[in-house]
Design an enzyme around this catalytic site. Structure first.
Site, PDB file in Angstrom:
ATOM      1  N   GLU A 124     -96.694 -10.926 -55.184  1.00  0.00           N
ATOM      2  CA  GLU A 124     -96.329  -9.759 -56.188  1.00  0.00           C
ATOM      3  C   GLU A 124     -94.862  -9.654 -56.086  1.00  0.00           C
ATOM      4  O   GLU A 124     -94.179  -9.794 -54.942  1.00  0.00           O
ATOM      5  CB  GLU A 124     -96.791  -8.341 -55.739  1.00  0.00           C
ATOM      6  CG  GLU A 124     -96.578  -7.661 -56.750  1.00  0.00           C
ATOM      7  CD  GLU A 124     -97.036  -6.168 -56.749  1.00  0.00           C
ATOM      8  OE1 GLU A 124     -97.736  -5.896 -55.810  1.00  0.00           O
ATOM      9  OE2 GLU A 124     -96.499  -5.207 -57.487  1.00  0.00           O
TER      10      GLU A 124
ATOM     11  N   ARG B 237    -104.017 -11.852 -41.193  1.00  0.00           N
ATOM     12  CA  ARG B 237    -102.652 -11.653 -41.421  1.00  0.00           C
ATOM     13  C   ARG B 237    -101.864 -12.404 -40.311  1.00  0.00           C
ATOM     14  O   ARG B 237    -102.289 -12.205 -39.035  1.00  0.00           O
ATOM     15  CB  ARG B 237    -102.321 -10.338 -41.626  1.00  0.00           C
ATOM     16  CG  ARG B 237    -102.741  -9.788 -42.921  1.00  0.00           C
ATOM     17  CD  ARG B 237    -102.433  -8.228 -43.112  1.00  0.00           C
ATOM     18  NE  ARG B 237    -101.196  -8.189 -43.550  1.00  0.00           N
ATOM     19  CZ  ARG B 237    -100.790  -8.156 -44.758  1.00  0.00           C
ATOM     20  NH1 ARG B 237    -101.875  -8.406 -45.463  1.00  0.00           N
ATOM     21  NH2 ARG B 237     -99.573  -8.314 -45.287  1.00  0.00           N
TER      22      ARG B 237
ATOM     23  N   LYS C 227     -93.457  -5.453 -47.353  1.00  0.00           N
ATOM     24  CA  LYS C 227     -92.323  -5.509 -48.267  1.00  0.00           C
ATOM     25  C   LYS C 227     -91.889  -4.098 -48.745  1.00  0.00           C
ATOM     26  O   LYS C 227     -90.673  -3.729 -48.816  1.00  0.00           O
ATOM     27  CB  LYS C 227     -92.606  -6.166 -49.828  1.00  0.00           C
ATOM     28  CG  LYS C 227     -92.629  -7.716 -49.533  1.00  0.00           C
ATOM     29  CD  LYS C 227     -93.139  -8.444 -50.781  1.00  0.00           C
ATOM     30  CE  LYS C 227     -94.304  -8.053 -51.102  1.00  0.00           C
ATOM     31  NZ  LYS C 227     -95.123  -8.972 -52.568  1.00  0.00           N
TER      32      LYS C 227
HETATM   33  P1  ATP Z   1     -96.752  -6.867 -48.174  1.00  0.00           P
HETATM   34  O1  ATP Z   1     -97.833  -5.989 -47.613  1.00  0.00           O
HETATM   35  O2  ATP Z   1     -95.733  -7.599 -47.315  1.00  0.00           O
HETATM   36  O3  ATP Z   1     -96.211  -6.134 -49.407  1.00  0.00           O
HETATM   37  P2  ATP Z   1     -98.713  -8.321 -49.752  1.00  0.00           P
HETATM   38  O4  ATP Z   1     -99.834  -8.996 -49.188  1.00  0.00           O
HETATM   39  O5  ATP Z   1     -98.752  -7.125 -50.561  1.00  0.00           O
HETATM   40  O6  ATP Z   1     -97.890  -8.159 -48.393  1.00  0.00           O
HETATM   41  P3  ATP Z   1     -97.999 -10.076 -51.875  1.00  0.00           P
HETATM   42  O7  ATP Z   1     -96.985 -10.707 -52.492  1.00  0.00           O
HETATM   43  O8  ATP Z   1     -99.361  -9.811 -52.446  1.00  0.00           O
HETATM   44  O9  ATP Z   1     -97.805  -9.379 -50.493  1.00  0.00           O
HETATM   45  O10 ATP Z   1     -98.542 -11.663 -50.817  1.00  0.00           O
HETATM   46  C1  ATP Z   1     -98.550 -13.068 -51.352  1.00  0.00           C
HETATM   47  C2  ATP Z   1     -99.619 -13.701 -50.430  1.00  0.00           C
HETATM   48  O11 ATP Z   1     -99.159 -13.612 -49.034  1.00  0.00           O
HETATM   49  C3  ATP Z   1    -100.941 -12.918 -50.475  1.00  0.00           C
HETATM   50  O12 ATP Z   1    -101.979 -13.988 -50.420  1.00  0.00           O
HETATM   51  C4  ATP Z   1    -100.969 -12.278 -48.973  1.00  0.00           C
HETATM   52  O13 ATP Z   1    -102.443 -12.270 -48.557  1.00  0.00           O
HETATM   53  C5  ATP Z   1    -100.047 -13.235 -48.248  1.00  0.00           C
HETATM   54  N1  ATP Z   1     -99.453 -12.427 -46.950  1.00  0.00           N
HETATM   55  C6  ATP Z   1     -98.908 -11.470 -47.214  1.00  0.00           C
HETATM   56  N2  ATP Z   1     -98.551 -10.750 -45.846  1.00  0.00           N
HETATM   57  C7  ATP Z   1     -99.071 -11.729 -45.116  1.00  0.00           C
HETATM   58  C8  ATP Z   1     -99.088 -12.003 -43.419  1.00  0.00           C
HETATM   59  N3  ATP Z   1     -98.486 -10.997 -42.755  1.00  0.00           N
HETATM   60  N4  ATP Z   1    -100.057 -13.151 -43.045  1.00  0.00           N
HETATM   61  C9  ATP Z   1    -100.383 -13.800 -43.805  1.00  0.00           C
HETATM   62  N5  ATP Z   1    -100.495 -13.894 -45.417  1.00  0.00           N
HETATM   63  C10 ATP Z   1     -99.959 -12.850 -45.793  1.00  0.00           C
HETATM   64 MG    MG Z   2     -98.515  -5.940 -51.956  1.00  0.00          MG
END
Ligand code: ATP
Ligand code: MG
Length: 553
Positions: free
Chosen positions: A35, A260, A270
């Protein structure tokens, strides 16, 4: 570093089985779905590595698709930074960059199809009313009074929502599934809400925006993604994605959930990283203390070391915390092979070689990297007055102190053995000069002196020394688990000493560096040239010390 052993992780085992069953005509197609609401962090590196790396292994493809369903939090700044970071990490996406917003028309048509099947409806309830009707994990929810609207009325209202006739919050579209399902995600989840905001890709075209759960599985389906890899918290969403896909009778990608990445002394969200930036706890998303890709790049972490780290971490089905020292180990491992050695004195004190001729200069030839002879050698000036590291001298040294002390011998790196005979101090007793003599026949490489010296010190010739601003970083958080404390905010654990700025003396060879160049300052660590650096004002970031010094503290 490539895997030598043929062992398969659990994702590869699933893919192997799919391939042997002829599923998806033998295609392997993954996607990385960020995102665009912040910069990429080290957790995303793992996801990038797994998605791109796995497809690569099978000769498959990976899409980069921005899941841009929430225009309020999103921005092209983030789109651009994420693209840049993925390329820098060494991966290539298939074809063009994709956006979930490319499918807004198609998703809208799918919503019409669900309504026509009697599987979706317009709900006029407020957000609070919907929450109250949701029930709890142990109690069923209750049906909305709008649940049984006619198909015709639902279609009419959907179109008018799209056209902007209704206010934000006055109506939503919900799937008509089961208000008493044990899985709360199936209790008539939202598909659309009204948002009268400009979108960074679609502009003012839409007054309604799809919910992530509605858009995500369908975007995967539209793109023909075969293996949709995500993190464990989405396991409970999978039945919902499958419900949508089955009702619409469209291609159903296989979702595979993995743990994760969690790292000690680090936060990975983020939203929380953004707060550090907005409240100026750090100097931007690319502050070298940030666990962002841009921060780590600026700090001097090589892309290769991040890939190696992701490989070492591997994939698992169980959440656990990885020690941040594993990341630092991977960084040192790469830099040891790639970074030229130089001499820089971080905390200088003057040393005078009293029997060395005044005005004389020797140019010593030093190899740049003993790990890689292709890096060649350079000339290092040596003269009567030198800087050495203040901590390398002790007046009352214990027996085991193998550096410089009165009456003791040490070798100056690549030069001569010296012996200390005097010190000069200021009024407060601080040593301002160390006086030594040198053994003229002890020169490195042609030493016939027979004199012994246990330690070797780095130095910089005073008349040739160049000033450099050096930014020394310590962990951004002083607690192993900044998010792991009930009733305490992660900001309370910010390390107040995470940045120290000093002026160091470096060898003249470093005058011609450019941002992101990395060096090993011998005995002191790895340092990378900062973006702010200019030939007139050199700036280095300490990437990492030579050893893990944290545990001793
Ligand atoms: P955040 O909580 O930091 O905003 P998010 O999962 O909302 O992370 P996205 O932009 O949706 O952020 O993430 C893109 C991809 O990265 C998704 O497939 C998500 O599952 C993966 N991802 C995010 N954080 C991790 C992590 N700590 N370990 C492994 N994969 C991750
Ligand atoms: Mg997110």
């Amino acid at each position: 570093m490539e895997t030598k052993k043929e062992s398969r992780n659990f994702i590869e085992l699933i893919i192997d089985e799919d391939l042997s069953n002829g599923k998806n005509d033998g295609r392997v197609h993954t996607r990385f779905p960020p995102e665009p609401n912040g910069y990429m962090h080290i957790g995303h590196v793992k996801s990038v590595y797994v998605n791109f790396g796995t497809a690569q292994k099978y000769g498959g493809k990976t899409n980069l698709r921005f899941d841009d369903t929430n225009p309020i939090a999103e921005d092209v700044e983030y789109v651009d930074s994420i693209k840049k970071d993925i390329e820098w990490l060494g991966f290539k996406w298939d074809d063009d960059v994709l956006f979930a917003s490319n499918y807004f028309d198609q998703l809208y048509d799918y919503a019409i199809a669900l309504i026509k099947k009697g599987k979706a409806y317009v709900d006029d309830s407020s957000a609070e009313e919907i929450a109250a009707m949701k029930g709890t994990p142990t109690e069923p929810g209750t049906d909305s009074p709008y649940r049984n609207r006619s198909v015709a009325e639902n279609l009419d209202l959907l179109e008018r929502m799209k056209n902007g006739e209704f206010d934000e919050g006055s109506k939503v579209i919900r799937a008509k599934i089961d208000m008493s399902n044990a899985n709360m995600h199936l209790r008539d989840p939202l598909m659309y809400r009204i948002r009268k905001v400009k979108h960074h890709q679609t502009g003012d075209a839409w007054n309604i925006y799809p919910m992530y759960d509605w858009a995500h599985g369908l975007s995967d389906s539209i793109e023909g993604i075969t293996h949709s890899i995500c993190t464990l918290e989405f396991e409970v969403h999978r039945p919902l994605y499958e419900w949508f896909l089955n009702e619409l009778e469209v291609f159903c990608p296989q979702q595979i959930e993995m743990a994760r990445l969690n790292l000690s002394y680090t936060i990975m969200s983020k939203r929380r990283l953004k707060k550090l930036v907005e409240e100026h706890h750090v100097n931007g998303w690319d502050d070298p203390r940030m666990p962002t890709v841009s921060g780590m790049r600026r700090r001097g972490y090589p892309a290769e070391s991040l890939r190696n780290f992701a490989q070492r971490v591997g994939v698992a089905r169980r959440n656990h915390v990885i020690d941040v020292s594993l990341l630092e180990f991977s960084v040192r491992e790469t830099l040891n092979k790639t970074a030229p050695r130089v001499m820089g004195v971080l905390d200088p004190v003057k040393l005078v070689i009293t029997n060395y001729p005044e005005g004389e200069v020797e140019h010593l030839t030093m190899i740049n990297n003993p790990e890689d002879e292709t890096q060649g050698s350079r000339q290092v000036p040596f003269s009567r007055e030198l800087y050495i590291e203040r901590e390398d001298f002790m007046e009352d040294a214990p027996k085991k102190f193998f550096r410089l002390a009165p009456g003791k011998n040490v070798r100056l790196k690549g030069a001569y053995i010296i012996n200390c005979h005097d010190v000069v101090k200021d009024a407060s007793g601080v040593v301002t000069e160390i006086h030594c003599t040198y053994y003229p026949d002890s020169k490195s490489g042609s030493d016939t002196s027979g004199v012994k010296a246990k330690g070797t010190l780095h130095f910089v010739s005073i008349p040739h020394a160049v000033d450099a601003e050096v930014r020394l970083y310590d962990r951004l958080f002083s607690d192993e688990s900044p998010m792991g404390h009930k009733d305490r905010d992660y900001l309370e654990f910010l390390n107040p000493n995470s940045l120290t700025v000093i002026t160091a003396k470096v060898e003249p060879h470093l005058k011609d560096v450019k941002p992101l160049d990395s060096f090993q300052f011998m005995r002191k660590g790895y340092f990378a040239v900062d973006d702010d650096s200019t030939p007139e004002h050199l700036v280095f970031n300490r990437t990492v010390t030579l050893r893990d010094g944290w545990k001793k503290k």
